[in-house]
Design an enzyme around this catalytic site. Sequence first.
Site, short mmCIF file in Angstrom:
data_model
loop_
_atom_site.label_atom_id
_atom_site.label_comp_id
_atom_site.label_asym_id
_atom_site.label_seq_id
_atom_site.Cartn_x
_atom_site.Cartn_y
_atom_site.Cartn_z
N HIS A 48 0.84 -1.21 0.00
CA HIS A 48 0.00 0.00 0.00
C HIS A 48 0.87 1.26 0.00
CE1 HIS A 48 -3.63 2.31 0.66
NE2 HIS A 48 -3.02 2.93 1.66
N GLU A 70 -2.29 -5.48 -4.33
CA GLU A 70 -2.85 -5.03 -3.06
C GLU A 70 -4.30 -5.51 -2.93
OE1 GLU A 70 -2.76 -0.58 -1.40
OE2 GLU A 70 -4.49 -1.03 -2.65
N ASN A 425 26.40 -22.87 -4.91
CA ASN A 425 27.21 -24.08 -5.10
C ASN A 425 26.86 -25.14 -4.06
OD1 ASN A 425 28.75 -23.90 -7.32
ND2 ASN A 425 30.69 -23.54 -6.26
#
Lengths: 710, 93
Positions: A48, A70, A425
């Site tokens: 918002h 929203e 990794n």
Amino acid sequence: MSIDLSQFHQVFFEESFEGLQVMESSLLDLDCENVDSETINSIFRAAHSIKGSSSTFGFTDVAEFTHVLETLLDQVREGSRQLQPDHVDLLLQSVDCLRGMLTALQAGAALDTEQSKILIQAFNDILDGRQPVAPGGEQALSNETPSSPPVAASQCQEEEITWHIQFVPDVNLLRTGNEPLRMFRELAEMGELEVSVNLDRIPDLAGLNPEECHLSWDLYLSTGRSRSEIEEIFEWVMDESDITITATAGLFTNIATPQAEEHELIAEPDVMGAAEAEVQNTVKPADKQAVTKPAQQNPAAKSSESTSIRVSIEKIDSLVNLVGELVITQSMLGQLGNEFDMEKLQKLQEGLAQLEHNTRELQESVMRIRMLPISFTFSRFPRMVRDLSKQLGKKIDLKLVGEQTELDKTVMEKIGDPLVHLVRNALDHGLESPAERRAAGKKETGTITLNAFHQGGNIMIEIIDDGKGLNREKILNKARTNGVIGESEVLSDEQIQELIFQPGFSTAEQVTDVSGRGVGMDVVRRNILELNGSIEVRSVEGEGSTFTIRLPLTLAILDGQLIDVGSQTFIVPLVSIVESLQPDMKLINHVAGGCDVFRLRDEYIPIIKLWEVFGVEPRSKDLADSLLVVVEAGNAKVAVVVDDLLGQQQVVIKSMETNYKKVDGISGATILGDGTVSLILDITDLIYMAGEHQQSKNGLKLISNKTRAA
Amino acid sequence: MAESTTYQLDKFSDISKADILLEKLESYLNGGVSVAVDASQVERIDTSAMQVLLAWFKSMEKQHFQAQIINPSDPFLKAASMLGVSEFLRLKH
């Protein structure tokens, strides 16, 4: 009266990025079965706030996008909609998309709204109830309207897009161990790749430095993968090179660019050798005058390092207090100076001591302002682990320890990429699949722990996984095949594990996986060395690996030991010094090959004569008249011969590269109290230099120069 | 008849040997001969070495001599294709 809103843009972007961070971490905390209302509220509030601010500043694309997400959040908040795991995925993608939009806006670049439009459509479909996204995210609205554009986020991931990648490498790209060929192969594995090279910048043979890169490319990749996945391939070269990635309209086969019309090469990952050159309009290489676009900067990619910092009020107050005390001391000294006589000498000395105390405290306080908790860096990993564990089909538990450990903002920004590489990794190759773990008698869920803590003026970061560990034999075989070590060379476990940081392991074209480790590890180490840090690995096969990174807390100031060699004063970083001593000549041995070694308890340590390395005339060449300073870098210890030890002091580091040029064995310079310039020794560099010096002098190999970072 | 000579490209032609390759090819430039580079033994080649070959082609063309790659190995062809330089090196598939 109109107000220039652009003056508030910086604050808007900072707050918006913070809001996105809140959204992301809260979304990762959400449990769809048992939605916590406060978590939903905080996500809603952040969205918002971004919507409101972006609307105020006229960033309507951002405002429109946040409005639609929203709305969904509002429905979940009110309880009128049950949150689905796919909604969370979609919201997380929206966070990524918003971050990209804001980054582009911040950099003043043109906004690419293609992704946001796809996501808006996906949200609208959910809100309109036309095609609820089922768990797994496989269903899509296109079932309903076959001719409509792709809609659901999960689908838009799979929908093929042709990306145009303009890649103008930095001239030093090859020198730094980065290899375009490897990047292109990775791209080719993502989809259908078309490569078009530009040779305009290539000089004649006589003017060519083979370590420089004068080629550039236009790549067209038709793939279902996202932009961020493509960017990941270029992550190590992004900062130095010019890379522009744009989604092109239409399908791959419809692309018609001036370069593509001239020559097109189609390379497919599995049949690369059979790739046929489709010459549509043959042009002789020498005659080719392809119209090339000027190198385009990608401002969005370059603005990842923020230029501002948020500081707590407490730190500011502490500074104000200290400056107040400094002013009082200065005033007292000023008055003393005006009415000075020898009777007031003691008072003057007390005043100067007070001034020194104030200055040091002020300096420490100022340095603290730049210190931020490492949670700023760690916060990216929960999302990364979540996404990658899904992608890899692994169960992974991420533990973050010591998130409040503080370190310098610059160091933190620079350590981000190496950490990402190491964690990825560990996820990708270190940890086994659930089936493999079961078979090995382990829990199905693997654990990765990121641990940060302070130790002796440094910050230590550990990346610990409980995976399969490094495969000793594979590493050895690969090192022998690549010629990194000799066929008959016998190495300890530690030395074998160190091999994964060798450039040979990442630059070799056909090596992409060495027990799951190796690609880019030399670049990781080089990045850490550039921060005056170090990285070590400990691994037990079948039990896991621990990478330990040691970094200085700051790059601006260094605690140094002043040493004298002849007429020169050098500075040795205090953190590198193990001990200083007057040598007992009985403990010094002259070994075959001409190198002197010093026996320090149970260790034989090579002796480095600084006068030989730097060509300085010493006061005495007799070791009995000299002092030894035992220093350590990485796993290597050496004893440096000096004429005299002076004091210890904090020095402000001045860059040699900025003010002069890079000098081997020297990491920087500083100005001493008497105004003279003193050079700061780069211990790691010095050890390698000494190794090379000895090697060339008498054939003795102290340390293989192969281990030297480029 | 113009003289010609053949140069055997290394099995592993990469940045570590690119300067040697450059030196060798440069020596042919002023020799007034057409040169063929035999790439049959190449198992690995990187961008740096490929760039040297491209610069050499360019320089030979300028001097109106013929440069050519002969018997390219599969890894060589793949690397050239992946870098988008097959056409410039006049490689036949």
